[in-house]
Design a protein around this motif. Structure first.
Motif, PDB file in Angstrom:
ATOM      1  N   ARG A  61       0.832  -1.207   0.000  1.00 38.05           N
ATOM      2  CA  ARG A  61       0.000   0.000   0.000  1.00 38.05           C
ATOM      3  C   ARG A  61       0.869   1.261   0.000  1.00 38.05           C
ATOM      4  N   HIS A  64       2.182   2.049  -3.332  1.00 36.89           N
ATOM      5  CA  HIS A  64       1.179   2.731  -4.152  1.00 36.89           C
ATOM      6  C   HIS A  64       1.207   4.241  -3.906  1.00 36.89           C
ATOM      7  N   LEU A  65       1.706   4.653  -2.759  1.00 35.82           N
ATOM      8  CA  LEU A  65       1.755   6.080  -2.406  1.00 35.82           C
ATOM      9  C   LEU A  65       3.083   6.714  -2.800  1.00 35.82           C
ATOM     10  N   ILE A 171      -2.019   9.894   2.319  1.00 38.01           N
ATOM     11  CA  ILE A 171      -2.781  10.372   1.166  1.00 38.01           C
ATOM     12  C   ILE A 171      -3.247  11.804   1.407  1.00 38.01           C
ATOM     13  N   ILE A 176      -2.929  13.347  -2.387  1.00 37.29           N
ATOM     14  CA  ILE A 176      -2.961  12.415  -3.516  1.00 37.29           C
ATOM     15  C   ILE A 176      -4.416  12.187  -3.918  1.00 37.29           C
ATOM     16  N   LEU A 181      -3.957   6.739  -7.842  1.00 37.42           N
ATOM     17  CA  LEU A 181      -3.226   5.630  -7.223  1.00 37.42           C
ATOM     18  C   LEU A 181      -3.184   4.402  -8.123  1.00 37.42           C
ATOM     19  N   TYR A 184      -0.004   3.284  -9.868  1.00 37.14           N
ATOM     20  CA  TYR A 184       1.041   2.544  -9.158  1.00 37.14           C
ATOM     21  C   TYR A 184       0.656   1.079  -8.934  1.00 37.14           C
TER      22      TYR A 184
END
Length: 189
Positions: A61, A64-65, A171, A176, A181, A184
């Motif tokens: 996760r 993804h950020l 986030i 974001i 997202l 990614y």
């Protein structure tokens, strides 16, 4: 007899226990953790068993950020440096492998974050930041959130949810857009 009422009763127990555990985490430590994540060049995770599975999900996760994440022992793991942090997941803080890895990472100048339930563990001497999830452990401290679940399930669940809560905070911090997202997300599936 096991039936749908048993299922719903157990859902309520698990959700209540996770809620108590997550609300018991020190909010100042959480903010410091997020700052450390965002300032590090690379973030490494180490744990064993079900804790490792929770950490792998958190690392995915965070990746993804846009955070540069690695799991200790994976074939693509680079060298750790003084610009990096190692996040150790261990409820007791006494598990042999994570303690040894933390010692070694500290020798390379990395910062160590321990997410666990035992503030007086062997990891204490290496830890720059301790985030306590105050759940039942082998230590059995008086202030632990008790659990009706087997073994250390509550720690593993709370750890995973802690990762999701902190991801949401990142986030917000980085502003974001959720739809972006997906850029990614793995696309070779």
């Amino acid at each position: 007899m096991v039936n749908i009422d048993t299922y719903l009763k157990n859902c309520d127990i698990i959700l209540r226990e996770c809620n108590l555990a997550l609300h018991g985490v020190n909010s100042k430590a959480v903010l410091q953790y997020i700052d450390m994540l965002l300032e590090a060049d690379k973030v490494f995770f180490v744990g064993v068993g079900r804790v490792l599975l929770s950490l792998e999900a958190i690392a995915k996760r965070y990746a993804h950020l846009g955070i540069n994440m690695f799991i200790v022992g994976q074939i693509t793991e680079p060298a750790i440096t003084e610009k990096d942090i190692l996040v150790v997941g261990s409820g007791s803080g006494e598990t042999f492998f994570p303690v040894g890895i933390a010692r070694k990472a500290k020798n390379y100048g990395a910062k160590i974050v321990h997410i666990g339930s035992n503030p007086k563990s062997s990891l204490k001497e290496f830890t720059d930041l301790f985030i306590r999830i105050p759940v039942y452990s082998k230590i059995n401290r008086a202030d632990e959130v008790s659990s009706n679940q087997p073994m250390t399930s509550l720690f593993e669940q709370s750890l995973l949810l802690f990762g999701d809560v902190t991801a949401m905070m990142i986030i917000e911090e980085k502003e974001i857009e959720l739809d972006k997202l997906w850029n990614y997300h793995a696309n070779l599936e």
